[in-house]
Write an enzyme that holds these catalytic residues in place. Structure first.
Site, mmCIF file in Angstrom:
data_model
loop_
_atom_site.group_PDB
_atom_site.id
_atom_site.type_symbol
_atom_site.label_atom_id
_atom_site.label_comp_id
_atom_site.label_asym_id
_atom_site.label_seq_id
_atom_site.Cartn_x
_atom_site.Cartn_y
_atom_site.Cartn_z
ATOM 1 N N GLU A 174 4.854 -1.789 -3.061
ATOM 2 C CA GLU A 174 5.335 -1.558 -1.693
ATOM 3 C C GLU A 174 6.172 -2.736 -1.199
ATOM 4 O OE1 GLU A 174 2.087 -0.540 0.893
ATOM 5 O OE2 GLU A 174 1.353 1.017 -0.453
ATOM 6 N N HIS A 234 2.562 4.254 4.076
ATOM 7 C CA HIS A 234 1.265 3.572 4.197
ATOM 8 C C HIS A 234 0.742 3.660 5.634
ATOM 9 C CE1 HIS A 234 -1.303 0.263 2.123
ATOM 10 N NE2 HIS A 234 -2.042 0.968 2.964
ATOM 11 N N ARG A 270 -4.995 2.968 -3.334
ATOM 12 C CA ARG A 270 -4.089 1.873 -3.625
ATOM 13 C C ARG A 270 -3.040 2.381 -4.599
ATOM 14 N NH1 ARG A 270 -5.271 0.061 0.305
ATOM 15 N NH2 ARG A 270 -6.219 -1.919 0.876
#
Length: 323
Positions: free
Chosen positions: A271, A289, A242
């Site tokens: 993000e 991602h 994360r």
């Protein structure tokens, strides 16, 4: 009998959307654009189930409104630190996730980042595309050998173990790890790994450090300036966990000052924002991602959500309940 009303916050694989539409009164996000906090709050007040992704933020404030209609939040992803699960539980809302099905693909991306940053693949690819490559020469774009080096893993769950397996058996790497609970040495040995007592011990021993721990809580900024200082100047940091696990400001400083050799990142604290300073560095490989981004995995994740929501509305315990 009226079907439960459910909302998907983003577009999902077509096969999953079809399965949901067959069982429920399903509303899709046709434009596939992020929903703001007001829209998410309205969804919780209007729909019987809300199915968010890891890019949605559901803080405590969203649950502070009056009576909520939603009985379940079926999260599309393993991590759920973007959801205030205590606040959801306080409103009687069940929260589920999608564990198990994205282990291999996320470990593959971690391996991709490790190899790419060690061998300067991102830099090389940009040079070829720019038409500035002048041909092979002995001193051109020298990278770091991977085989035989030491890998440090922070978080020895499913994905951490999968990463250890790839590195130890595929690249003859020594593997050390830190985990918040003790792992049976025989279990660790199955992956060619041994457990160390602290994060700092792992950082100081490793040529590559790969993060596989949950985000949020005590893991927020787990990798900070002091811990980056504990790494070897020749070491590389890989993050597919994360974004908030790493202090991005401290990381940028460590990279620019060459206190560590490089980094490979697939996740970011805010993000889709990626700090400009990181985007400008050649010793960083940046991915958008992609950890679970294979057709097989994204469909399997969605089908887990289908199973969880179906169980809930059938009056059964959802198999992947986290709150």
């Amino acid at each position: 009998m009226t079907k439960p009303r459910i909302l998907l916050t983003r577009r999902w694989p077509a096969a999953v959307e079809a399965a949901l539409a067959e069982r429920f009164d399903t509303t899709l996000n046709a434009d596939d654009r992020p929903m703001d906090q007001a829209a998410l709050a309205a969804a919780l007040a209007t729909y019987d189930a809300v199915l968010p992704t890891v890019s949605d933020r559901l803080p405590a404030a969203l649950f502070d409104q009056g009576t909520l209609q939603a009985g379940i939040i079926g999260n599309y992803g393993v991590g759920y630190n973007h959801i205030d699960v205590a606040a959801a539980a306080g409103k009687g809302i069940v929260v589920t996730n999608t564990p198990g099905v994205l282990t291999d693909c996320t470990a593959d991306i971690a391996m991709t980042l490790l190899l790419s940053v060690a061998r300067r693949a991102g830099e090389g690819e940009r040079e070829v595309r720019a038409g500035t490559w002048s041909g092979w020469r002995p001193t051109h774009m020298i990278g770091t050998k991977v085989t035989g080096k030491t890998l440090g893993i922070i978080g020895f769950g499913r994905i951490g173990k999968a990463m250890a397996k790839r590195c130890h058996f595929g690249f003859d790497m020594e593997v050390v790890f830190h985990n918040r609970s003790r792992v049976d040495p025989a279990e660790a040995a199955r992956y060619g790994a041994r457990q160390l007592d602290s994060v700092e011990e792992v950082l100081s021993a490793s040529d590559f450090v790969s993060l596989h721990c949950p985000g949020g809580g005590e893991n927020s900024n787990l990798i900070n300036a002091a811990r980056l200082q504990a790494m070897k100047p020749s070491a590389f940091l890989i993050n597919t966990a994360r974004g908030d696990v790493v202090d991005e400001t401290a990381l940028a400083a460590a990279l620019s000052e060459r206190r560590i050799a490089g980094a490979g990142l697939d996740v970011y604290a805010a993000e889709p924002h990626v700090p400009e300073v990181l985007r400008g560095m050649d010793n960083v490989v940046l991915l958008p991602h992609l950890g679970s981004a294979t057709a097989e995995t994204r469909i399997a994740m969605g089908m887990k959500v289908v199973d969880n929501v179906t169980a809930f509305f059938d009056g059964r315990e959802p198999p992947d309940r986290v709150a």
